[in-house]
Motif scaffolding. Structure first.
Motif, mmCIF file in Angstrom:
data_model
loop_
_atom_site.group_PDB
_atom_site.id
_atom_site.type_symbol
_atom_site.label_atom_id
_atom_site.label_comp_id
_atom_site.label_asym_id
_atom_site.label_seq_id
_atom_site.Cartn_x
_atom_site.Cartn_y
_atom_site.Cartn_z
ATOM 1 N N SER A 190 18.145 22.761 -5.567
ATOM 2 C CA SER A 190 17.032 23.259 -6.398
ATOM 3 C C SER A 190 16.103 22.145 -6.870
ATOM 4 O O SER A 190 14.903 22.376 -7.067
ATOM 5 N N ASP A 191 16.655 20.958 -7.069
ATOM 6 C CA ASP A 191 15.799 19.827 -7.462
ATOM 7 C C ASP A 191 14.743 19.591 -6.387
ATOM 8 O O ASP A 191 13.582 19.311 -6.678
ATOM 9 N N PHE A 192 15.187 19.694 -5.138
ATOM 10 C CA PHE A 192 14.267 19.475 -4.021
ATOM 11 C C PHE A 192 13.184 20.556 -4.017
ATOM 12 O O PHE A 192 12.001 20.267 -3.831
ATOM 13 N N THR A 193 13.572 21.811 -4.265
ATOM 14 C CA THR A 193 12.573 22.886 -4.337
ATOM 15 C C THR A 193 11.499 22.531 -5.365
ATOM 16 O O THR A 193 10.296 22.664 -5.101
ATOM 17 N N ALA A 194 11.944 22.071 -6.541
ATOM 18 C CA ALA A 194 10.979 21.742 -7.599
ATOM 19 C C ALA A 194 10.033 20.647 -7.127
ATOM 20 O O ALA A 194 8.811 20.700 -7.362
ATOM 21 N N SER A 195 10.585 19.673 -6.425
ATOM 22 C CA SER A 195 9.727 18.567 -6.014
ATOM 23 C C SER A 195 8.787 18.980 -4.879
ATOM 24 O O SER A 195 7.638 18.531 -4.816
ATOM 25 N N VAL A 196 9.234 19.878 -4.012
ATOM 26 C CA VAL A 196 8.356 20.401 -2.956
ATOM 27 C C VAL A 196 7.174 21.151 -3.590
ATOM 28 O O VAL A 196 6.012 20.963 -3.213
ATOM 29 N N ILE A 197 7.471 21.981 -4.573
ATOM 30 C CA ILE A 197 6.406 22.757 -5.218
ATOM 31 C C ILE A 197 5.422 21.818 -5.924
ATOM 32 O O ILE A 197 4.205 21.972 -5.815
ATOM 33 N N ALA A 198 5.973 20.807 -6.605
ATOM 34 C CA ALA A 198 5.110 19.847 -7.302
ATOM 35 C C ALA A 198 4.189 19.137 -6.308
ATOM 36 O O ALA A 198 2.987 18.957 -6.554
ATOM 37 N N TYR A 199 4.759 18.751 -5.183
ATOM 38 C CA TYR A 199 3.980 18.075 -4.144
ATOM 39 C C TYR A 199 2.837 18.981 -3.662
ATOM 40 O O TYR A 199 1.683 18.567 -3.592
ATOM 41 N N CYS A 200 3.179 20.226 -3.337
ATOM 42 C CA CYS A 200 2.188 21.133 -2.749
ATOM 43 C C CYS A 200 1.067 21.464 -3.728
ATOM 44 O O CYS A 200 -0.045 21.779 -3.319
ATOM 45 N N LEU A 201 1.369 21.405 -5.025
ATOM 46 C CA LEU A 201 0.367 21.792 -6.018
ATOM 47 C C LEU A 201 -0.248 20.586 -6.722
ATOM 48 O O LEU A 201 -1.010 20.746 -7.670
ATOM 49 N N ASP A 202 0.113 19.382 -6.292
ATOM 50 C CA ASP A 202 -0.332 18.169 -6.994
ATOM 51 C C ASP A 202 -0.064 18.283 -8.499
ATOM 52 O O ASP A 202 -0.962 18.069 -9.322
ATOM 53 N N ALA A 203 1.168 18.618 -8.832
ATOM 54 C CA ALA A 203 1.529 18.811 -10.243
ATOM 55 C C ALA A 203 1.414 17.498 -11.012
ATOM 56 O O ALA A 203 1.448 16.412 -10.430
ATOM 57 N N ASP A 204 1.290 17.608 -12.346
ATOM 58 C CA ASP A 204 1.205 16.402 -13.174
ATOM 59 C C ASP A 204 2.573 15.773 -13.391
ATOM 60 O O ASP A 204 2.678 14.559 -13.604
ATOM 61 N N GLU A 205 3.623 16.599 -13.384
ATOM 62 C CA GLU A 205 4.960 16.068 -13.691
ATOM 63 C C GLU A 205 6.007 17.116 -13.318
ATOM 64 O O GLU A 205 5.725 18.305 -13.313
ATOM 65 N N VAL A 206 7.204 16.633 -13.033
ATOM 66 C CA VAL A 206 8.358 17.533 -12.885
ATOM 67 C C VAL A 206 9.321 17.208 -14.017
ATOM 68 O O VAL A 206 9.570 16.034 -14.295
ATOM 69 N N ILE A 207 9.847 18.233 -14.672
ATOM 70 C CA ILE A 207 10.930 17.986 -15.630
ATOM 71 C C ILE A 207 12.180 18.699 -15.136
ATOM 72 O O ILE A 207 12.155 19.907 -14.859
ATOM 73 N N VAL A 208 13.255 17.933 -14.984
ATOM 74 C CA VAL A 208 14.549 18.502 -14.616
ATOM 75 C C VAL A 208 15.379 18.549 -15.892
ATOM 76 O O VAL A 208 15.667 17.506 -16.494
ATOM 77 N N TRP A 209 15.710 19.765 -16.343
ATOM 78 C CA TRP A 209 16.437 19.937 -17.611
ATOM 79 C C TRP A 209 17.923 19.962 -17.327
ATOM 80 O O TRP A 209 18.403 20.790 -16.547
ATOM 81 N N LYS A 210 18.661 19.054 -17.996
ATOM 82 C CA LYS A 210 20.088 18.933 -17.683
ATOM 83 C C LYS A 210 20.935 18.903 -18.944
ATOM 84 O O LYS A 210 20.400 18.837 -20.055
ATOM 85 N N ASP A 211 22.251 18.894 -18.760
ATOM 86 C CA ASP A 211 23.150 18.865 -19.915
ATOM 87 C C ASP A 211 23.502 17.434 -20.328
ATOM 88 O O ASP A 211 24.429 17.216 -21.092
ATOM 89 N N VAL A 212 22.793 16.465 -19.799
ATOM 90 C CA VAL A 212 22.977 15.066 -20.224
ATOM 91 C C VAL A 212 21.642 14.543 -20.754
ATOM 92 O O VAL A 212 20.594 15.130 -20.480
ATOM 93 N N ASP A 213 21.684 13.428 -21.471
ATOM 94 C CA ASP A 213 20.468 12.918 -22.120
ATOM 95 C C ASP A 213 19.455 12.349 -21.133
ATOM 96 O O ASP A 213 18.329 12.044 -21.502
#
Ligand code: ASP
Ligand code: MG
Length: 423
Positions: free
Chosen positions: A205-228
């Motif tokens: 799923s991390d890769f999916t998020a980064s593919v979408i960000a790439y295709c849309l020229d997103a400003d940032e990706v945030i991956v929300w996790k259970d660690v700091d």
């Protein structure tokens, strides 16, 4: 516009889903694409469903019931008054799952993708409806309608051109024409051009998020996790983990390749190619900074990273006639490894031998040995651990490798990798 990715642990029960809703509420005016994994350990549970269905085992019903009860319980706890609509939706999805499971008429990996992809479909169905009820209006764009892949099932390669075209079209349609600023989609799953369900490798799923960000020229990706944030070692295996504030794409791509579990190894390339920063943040502590991954040099280049991979196999090829293992012989080995989709974690050669450390390939080990038996004597050891220490020190080597039965070791200026018997 940003892309948020929420993994299974962020939505593993009703309270967790409510917490995710609270996080998204903080960004109510912003266009977001929200990528979700399956809830909790659903993908593991669906792997068991796949196995039971494929081999026609009596526990199949029980295995499906487990997944069904888990999702209905979460829905029960989330929707207090009108359950009818969500219950109907879930019931329809489970009817389809049972239908697919009753006919294992595909090769294993293709069948696996058909079953396992239900996990993300279930999670997004529940979450989308819950967010709508909470006033966070959103539209689901099914990943199977925009993430287009080849047909190497369970590890499908992306059709970039097609995917980019579809993502742009579908996302703009929602953001502009439908005037809705939250899109939900599924991580990890996609489909071939002719509609066969595929998946992108476990934790994809991390890769999916980064593919979408790439295709849309997103400003940032945030991956929300259970660690700091990104830690310099896995707290399950090592004491006193250190949180990293800022690290470069280059370091992270190396660390994930060595086995650091923070992100899927394929995540970095699309982001690096467009200089899109990624932040790893804690869903328990959403205002904290987390870790920033970007094209700037890491803030501390000397922090050691420790990464352990379990269930490794060492496979050694010895030339049968005492001839050198040179390029022609190596190309035979690589050709076969590629065919079997066995990925090398570490390799080393000598005059008449070539050794690799790989994730235990299970039954594929036999196919590998059989097909190369004419040229090589092949020996293997299973049940090994592979420890990688990046930015190693003598002290760390002593601390972690004394008393180990070492089978293969490789050292470069910054990194030492050692395979030894698992204890
Ligand atoms: N649900 C999938 C898995 O558990 C994908 C992901 O979580 O990224 O592997
Ligand atoms: Mg996951």
């Amino acid at each position: 516009m940003r892309v948020f990715k929420f993994g299974g642990a962020s939505v593993n029960n009703a309270d967790a889903v409510k917490n995710v809703a609270d996080i998204i509420t903080r960004f109510s005016n912003e266009e977001l694409v929200l990528v979700f994994s399956a809830m909790g350990k659903t993908t593991n549970a669906l792997e068991k469903v796949t196995h039971a269905a494929f081999y026609n085992l009596p526990e199949l019903t029980e295995r499906i019931d487990e997944v069904e009860n888990f999702h209905f319980n979460i829905a029960d706890a989330l929707f207090d008054s009108d359950h009818l609509q969500i219950n109907n939706e879930l019931k329809n999805i489970f009817d389809s799952l049972k239908q697919v499971a009753s006919k294992p008429e595909y090769a294993y990996d293709e069948f696996y993708d058909r079953i396992v992809s239900f996990g993300e479909i279930l999670s997004t169905t529940i979450i989308s409806r819950f967010l709508n009820e909470r006033g966070i209006m959103n539209v689901i764009i099914p990943a199977q309608e925009m993430i287009i892949t080849g047909d190497r099932f369970r590890d499908a390669a992306l059709d970039w051109a097609m995917t980019e075209k579809l993502i742009k079209k579908r996302v703009l349609d929602v953001f502009h024409d439908q005037n809705c600023n939250k899109i939900i989609t599924q991580g990890f799953i996609g489909s071939t051009i002719d509609g066969k369900p595929t998946t992108l490798d476990r934790e994809g799923s991390d890769f999916t998020a980064s593919v979408i960000a790439y295709c849309l020229d997103a400003d940032e990706v945030i991956v929300w996790k259970d660690v700091d944030g990104l830690l310099n070692c896995d707290p399950d295996h090592f004491a006193n983990p250190l949180k990293i504030d800022h690290i470069s794409y280059h370091e992270v791509v190396e660390l994930t390749f060595f086995g650091a579990k923070i992100l899927h190894p394929k995540t970095i390339k699309p982001l690096q190619n467009k200089s899109i920063p990624l932040r790893v943040k804690s869903f328990f502590n959403p205002t904290a900074n987390g870790t920033l991954v970007s094209d700037q040099a890491s803030s501390d280049l000397s922090i050691p990273f420790l990464i352990k991979k379990n269930d490794q196999a060492l496979i050694s090829f010895f030339s049968k006639d005492f001839s050198f293992i040179a390029e022609d012989k190596l190309s035979k080995i690589f050709w076969r490894l590629n065919q079997l989709n066995i990925k090398i974690n570490l390799m080393q050669n000598s005059a008449i031998s070539f050794s690799i450390v790989v994730n235990d390939p299970g039954k594929k080990l036999k196919s590998l040995s059989n097909s190369l038996a004419n040229d090589f004597d092949i020996l293997y050891n299973r049940g090994l651990e592979l420890l990688t220490i990046r930015n190693f020190t003598d002290q760390l080597i002593k601390q972690y490798l004394t008393d180990k039965e070492i089978l293969l070791e490789q050292r470069s200026r910054k990194t030492i990798q050692v395979a030894y018997t698992q204890t």
